[in-house]
Design a protein around this motif. Structure first.
Motif, mmCIF file in Angstrom:
data_model
loop_
_atom_site.group_PDB
_atom_site.id
_atom_site.type_symbol
_atom_site.label_atom_id
_atom_site.label_comp_id
_atom_site.label_asym_id
_atom_site.label_seq_id
_atom_site.Cartn_x
_atom_site.Cartn_y
_atom_site.Cartn_z
ATOM 1 N N TYR A 24 0.811 -1.227 0.000
ATOM 2 C CA TYR A 24 0.000 0.000 0.000
ATOM 3 C C TYR A 24 0.842 1.274 0.000
ATOM 4 O O TYR A 24 0.329 2.350 -0.328
ATOM 5 C CB TYR A 24 -0.941 0.025 1.202
ATOM 6 N N ALA A 25 2.102 1.192 0.373
ATOM 7 C CA ALA A 25 2.953 2.379 0.473
ATOM 8 C C ALA A 25 3.124 3.045 -0.891
ATOM 9 O O ALA A 25 3.566 2.414 -1.851
ATOM 10 C CB ALA A 25 4.313 2.006 1.049
ATOM 11 N N ALA A 26 2.755 4.318 -0.952
ATOM 12 C CA ALA A 26 2.857 5.088 -2.196
ATOM 13 C C ALA A 26 2.691 6.564 -1.865
ATOM 14 O O ALA A 26 2.171 6.920 -0.806
ATOM 15 C CB ALA A 26 1.768 4.640 -3.179
ATOM 16 N N PRO A 27 3.114 7.440 -2.761
ATOM 17 C CA PRO A 27 2.884 8.869 -2.533
ATOM 18 C C PRO A 27 1.391 9.149 -2.348
ATOM 19 O O PRO A 27 0.552 8.567 -3.033
ATOM 20 C CB PRO A 27 3.407 9.513 -3.823
ATOM 21 N N GLY A 28 1.072 10.005 -1.391
ATOM 22 C CA GLY A 28 -0.313 10.362 -1.129
ATOM 23 C C GLY A 28 -1.037 9.420 -0.187
ATOM 24 O O GLY A 28 -2.211 9.621 0.118
ATOM 25 N N VAL A 29 -0.353 8.376 0.282
ATOM 26 C CA VAL A 29 -0.942 7.408 1.207
ATOM 27 C C VAL A 29 -0.355 7.614 2.595
ATOM 28 O O VAL A 29 0.864 7.743 2.751
ATOM 29 C CB VAL A 29 -0.687 5.956 0.742
ATOM 30 N N ALA A 30 -1.229 7.652 3.603
ATOM 31 C CA ALA A 30 -0.797 7.736 5.002
ATOM 32 C C ALA A 30 -1.018 6.371 5.641
ATOM 33 O O ALA A 30 -2.109 5.809 5.553
ATOM 34 C CB ALA A 30 -1.587 8.800 5.750
ATOM 35 N N LEU A 31 0.011 5.846 6.269
ATOM 36 C CA LEU A 31 -0.055 4.538 6.912
ATOM 37 C C LEU A 31 0.138 4.670 8.414
ATOM 38 O O LEU A 31 1.060 5.356 8.866
ATOM 39 C CB LEU A 31 1.040 3.613 6.372
ATOM 40 N N ALA A 32 -0.719 4.012 9.181
ATOM 41 C CA ALA A 32 -0.541 3.875 10.627
ATOM 42 C C ALA A 32 -0.180 2.418 10.853
ATOM 43 O O ALA A 32 -0.981 1.519 10.599
ATOM 44 C CB ALA A 32 -1.819 4.230 11.368
ATOM 45 N N LEU A 33 1.036 2.169 11.298
ATOM 46 C CA LEU A 33 1.548 0.809 11.439
ATOM 47 C C LEU A 33 1.879 0.509 12.895
ATOM 48 O O LEU A 33 2.534 1.312 13.560
ATOM 49 C CB LEU A 33 2.812 0.637 10.590
ATOM 50 N N THR A 34 1.437 -0.637 13.364
ATOM 51 C CA THR A 34 1.808 -1.082 14.705
ATOM 52 C C THR A 34 2.493 -2.439 14.610
ATOM 53 O O THR A 34 2.281 -3.196 13.661
ATOM 54 C CB THR A 34 0.598 -1.224 15.651
ATOM 55 N N VAL A 44 10.318 -1.455 8.448
ATOM 56 C CA VAL A 44 9.152 -1.461 7.564
ATOM 57 C C VAL A 44 8.697 -0.028 7.304
ATOM 58 O O VAL A 44 8.413 0.353 6.160
ATOM 59 C CB VAL A 44 8.000 -2.313 8.151
ATOM 60 N N ALA A 45 8.632 0.783 8.354
ATOM 61 C CA ALA A 45 8.217 2.181 8.213
ATOM 62 C C ALA A 45 9.164 2.928 7.274
ATOM 63 O O ALA A 45 8.711 3.676 6.395
ATOM 64 C CB ALA A 45 8.157 2.861 9.575
ATOM 65 N N ASP A 46 10.461 2.708 7.438
ATOM 66 C CA ASP A 46 11.435 3.371 6.566
ATOM 67 C C ASP A 46 11.268 2.937 5.115
ATOM 68 O O ASP A 46 11.349 3.761 4.201
ATOM 69 C CB ASP A 46 12.861 3.088 7.045
ATOM 70 N N ALA A 47 11.022 1.663 4.900
ATOM 71 C CA ALA A 47 10.820 1.152 3.539
ATOM 72 C C ALA A 47 9.558 1.749 2.918
ATOM 73 O O ALA A 47 9.536 2.075 1.726
ATOM 74 C CB ALA A 47 10.746 -0.372 3.548
ATOM 75 N N CYS A 48 8.518 1.924 3.725
ATOM 76 C CA CYS A 48 7.280 2.534 3.231
ATOM 77 C C CYS A 48 7.488 4.011 2.911
ATOM 78 O O CYS A 48 6.974 4.512 1.906
ATOM 79 C CB CYS A 48 6.152 2.352 4.251
ATOM 80 N N ARG A 49 8.247 4.694 3.747
ATOM 81 C CA ARG A 49 8.560 6.102 3.482
ATOM 82 C C ARG A 49 9.372 6.234 2.191
ATOM 83 O O ARG A 49 9.177 7.169 1.422
ATOM 84 C CB ARG A 49 9.321 6.708 4.651
ATOM 85 N N ALA A 50 10.290 5.282 1.967
ATOM 86 C CA ALA A 50 11.098 5.311 0.744
ATOM 87 C C ALA A 50 10.227 5.153 -0.503
ATOM 88 O O ALA A 50 10.610 5.602 -1.585
ATOM 89 C CB ALA A 50 12.157 4.205 0.793
ATOM 90 N N ARG A 51 9.047 4.557 -0.332
ATOM 91 C CA ARG A 51 8.102 4.412 -1.452
ATOM 92 C C ARG A 51 7.168 5.613 -1.557
ATOM 93 O O ARG A 51 6.262 5.608 -2.378
ATOM 94 C CB ARG A 51 7.295 3.126 -1.281
ATOM 95 N N GLY A 52 7.371 6.605 -0.685
ATOM 96 C CA GLY A 52 6.617 7.848 -0.781
ATOM 97 C C GLY A 52 5.463 8.003 0.191
ATOM 98 O O GLY A 52 4.792 9.037 0.191
ATOM 99 N N ALA A 53 5.201 7.017 1.032
ATOM 100 C CA ALA A 53 4.085 7.095 1.981
ATOM 101 C C ALA A 53 4.451 7.937 3.193
ATOM 102 O O ALA A 53 5.613 8.030 3.585
ATOM 103 C CB ALA A 53 3.680 5.698 2.438
ATOM 104 N N THR A 54 3.433 8.537 3.789
ATOM 105 C CA THR A 54 3.557 9.166 5.095
ATOM 106 C C THR A 54 3.292 8.063 6.109
ATOM 107 O O THR A 54 2.300 7.335 5.983
ATOM 108 C CB THR A 54 2.504 10.284 5.261
ATOM 109 N N VAL A 55 4.153 7.910 7.102
ATOM 110 C CA VAL A 55 4.032 6.776 8.021
ATOM 111 C C VAL A 55 4.067 7.235 9.467
ATOM 112 O O VAL A 55 4.944 8.006 9.868
ATOM 113 C CB VAL A 55 5.154 5.738 7.797
#
Length: 146
Positions: A24-34, A44-55
């Motif tokens: 799901y990580a992509a620009p314009g996507v906000a992820l709340a991860l626990t 995982v959070a860093d990898a999602c941020r590298a794909r453009g997501a806000t985490v």
């Protein structure tokens, strides 16, 4: 709904939760991860941020109702949630005597059942009020232990 913009995923530090977060990580996507493992959750959070997501990543025990409610509502106020995936779960080892240890069984139920309720309860009314959103619940392998 196919284009989710604000997503909550519990159990995101490994396995299915990690795979979903990365998918799901992509620009314009906000992820709340626990997740329970702070180091793996951070990766995982860093990898999602590298794909453009806000985490927003939090090492929060899904069995802690108050902590989950506070964290989820804060995230929802900043990023109105449109997808919740209650994925966190634990299992007992059926090859040892943990099945006779009721504290282990209670913790398993607290996480696998209570954790699902603690994940969706703070958000379901908010999502309904907005007239949009979806909830996904991932079943635990613990269900195969009689």
């Amino acid at each position: 709904m196919k284009s989710f913009k604000s997503i909550v995923i519990t159990g995101a530090s490994s396995g299915i939760g990690e795979a979903l977060a990365l998918d799901y990580a992509a620009p314009g996507v906000a992820l709340a991860l626990t997740g329970r493992d702070a180091e793996r959750l951070r990766a995982v959070a860093d990898a999602c941020r590298a794909r453009g997501a806000t985490v927003e990543a939090g090492q929060i025990d899904v069995a802690e109702r108050g902590a989950m409610a506070s964290w989820l509502t804060t995230f929802d106020e900043a990023h109105p949630v449109d997808l919740v995936i209650a994925n966190a779960g634990i299992s007992v080892d059926k090859k040892n005597d943990s099945l006779a240890d009721f504290s282990v069984l209670r913790k398993t139920l607290d996480v696998n059942v209570g954790g699902v309720l603690n994940t969706i309860e703070p958000l379901v009314g908010r999502m309904a009020g907005r007239g949009r959103g979806q909830i996904g619940i991932v079943s635990s392998l613990a269900s195969f232990i009689g």
